[in-house]
Design a protein around this motif. Structure first.
Motif, PDB file in Angstrom:
ATOM      1  N   ALA A 149      -1.816  -7.269   3.531  1.00  0.00           N
ATOM      2  CA  ALA A 149      -0.468  -7.698   3.162  1.00  0.00           C
ATOM      3  C   ALA A 149       0.599  -7.100   4.074  1.00  0.00           C
ATOM      4  CB  ALA A 149      -0.181  -7.323   1.706  1.00  0.00           C
ATOM      5  N   LEU A 150       0.432  -5.835   4.479  1.00  0.00           N
ATOM      6  CA  LEU A 150       1.431  -5.187   5.322  1.00  0.00           C
ATOM      7  C   LEU A 150       1.567  -5.899   6.664  1.00  0.00           C
ATOM      8  CD1 LEU A 150       0.857  -1.362   4.684  1.00  0.00           C
ATOM      9  CD2 LEU A 150       2.854  -2.739   4.054  1.00  0.00           C
ATOM     10  N   ILE A 151       0.434  -6.318   7.229  1.00  0.00           N
ATOM     11  CA  ILE A 151       0.466  -7.023   8.512  1.00  0.00           C
ATOM     12  C   ILE A 151       1.095  -8.394   8.337  1.00  0.00           C
ATOM     13  CG2 ILE A 151      -0.962  -8.102  10.306  1.00  0.00           C
ATOM     14  CD1 ILE A 151      -2.852  -5.740  10.104  1.00  0.00           C
ATOM     15  N   ARG A 152       0.713  -9.096   7.274  1.00  0.00           N
ATOM     16  CA  ARG A 152       1.315 -10.415   7.005  1.00  0.00           C
ATOM     17  C   ARG A 152       2.832 -10.307   6.878  1.00  0.00           C
ATOM     18  NH1 ARG A 152      -2.591 -11.025   2.992  1.00  0.00           N
ATOM     19  NH2 ARG A 152      -0.958 -10.962   1.379  1.00  0.00           N
ATOM     20  N   ASP A 153       3.266  -9.317   6.106  1.00  0.00           N
ATOM     21  CA  ASP A 153       4.705  -9.170   5.873  1.00  0.00           C
ATOM     22  C   ASP A 153       5.437  -8.772   7.149  1.00  0.00           C
ATOM     23  OD1 ASP A 153       4.227  -9.781   3.255  1.00  0.00           O
ATOM     24  OD2 ASP A 153       4.326  -7.719   2.522  1.00  0.00           O
ATOM     25  N   GLU A 171      -4.943 -15.113   2.463  1.00  0.00           N
ATOM     26  CA  GLU A 171      -5.602 -13.813   2.601  1.00  0.00           C
ATOM     27  C   GLU A 171      -6.927 -13.906   3.342  1.00  0.00           C
ATOM     28  OE1 GLU A 171      -6.002 -12.028  -1.223  1.00  0.00           O
ATOM     29  OE2 GLU A 171      -3.848 -12.073  -1.647  1.00  0.00           O
ATOM     30  N   HIS A 172      -7.474 -15.102   3.463  1.00  0.00           N
ATOM     31  CA  HIS A 172      -8.744 -15.285   4.180  1.00  0.00           C
ATOM     32  C   HIS A 172      -8.897 -16.750   4.574  1.00  0.00           C
ATOM     33  CE1 HIS A 172     -10.216 -16.898   0.359  1.00  0.00           C
ATOM     34  NE2 HIS A 172      -9.884 -15.758  -0.225  1.00  0.00           N
TER      35      HIS A 172
END
Length: 212
Positions: A11-15, A34-35
């Motif tokens: 989530a941190l990378i996505r955000d 997420e995948h």
């Protein structure tokens, strides 16, 4: 407006990437996953102009995602996030039909350029990442072996770009209005000129020598 999907299990990378992308008013994050399996479902519901995906993910990883997309006839450009230590994954991703590669510590300027290039149908991989891709010692090209862009015909350069994007011979033939047999002949000539044993090695050499 370029509509973008993000696929990463962290989530941190996505955000973090989403915040970078949103700095440009011409880009829109349409959805996140997420995948790979989740991404395939979302793609069927909401097509995008560009998919930005991690390689390593649970359930269905980035390469499997691209393979299934291409098998379904989905030609959505895919920009893959990778790291220095993923040499074999880089090659597999290239064969699957990935359109570009970025390191995970990408800056905004590089991300912006990559999105614009890949969404427009181009291919992009950071030079430092390409330099890490090692051919077998007996096949590593020396500076004297490198050929120049003008040694390739315009049609060969065009076909090289399609090879880099993962297109099959049939798809290339349809895209550039040539018979499939003619495309095969062009590819054979390219392999000979680049002294490459297969399409993947030809693309790697072409990228390294800045032929495309």
């Amino acid at each position: 407006m370029i509509k973008i999907a993000l696929v990463d299990d962290q989530a941190l990378i996505r955000d973090g990437i989403a915040r970078l992308i949103e700095l440009n008013d011409h880009y829109q994050i349409l959805w996140r996953a997420e995948h790979g399996e989740q991404a395939l479902q979302r793609l069927a519901e909401q097509p995008v102009d560009l998919l930005l995906s991690d390689i390593r993910m649970p359930v269905l990883d980035g390469i499997q995602l691209v393979e299934q997309m291409r098998q379904r006839g989905d030609t959505t450009p895919v920009l893959m996030l990778t790291t220095f230590d993923e040499h074999q994954l880089f090659l597999r991703a290239l064969q699957a039909g990935v359109n570009g590669f970025l390191l995970k510590d990408v800056s905004w300027d590089k991300l912006d350029k990559a999105i614009a290039t890949v969404a427009a149908g181009g291919f992009l991989a950071e030079p430092e990442l390409l330099n890490r891709q090692r051919l077998p010692q007996s096949e590593s090209p020396s500076a004297s072996q490198a050929i120049q862009r003008d040694e390739l015909s315009a049609k060969e350069q065009q076909i090289l770009r399609y090879l880099a994007a993962g297109f099959s011979n049939k798809e290339i033939a349809a895209a550039i209005y040539l018979a499939e047999g003619t495309v095969k002949n062009h590819i054979s000539n390219l392999l000979d000129k680049l002294q490459a044993r297969d399409r993947t090695q030809a693309v790697l050499k072409a990228l390294r020598w800045q032929l495309i």
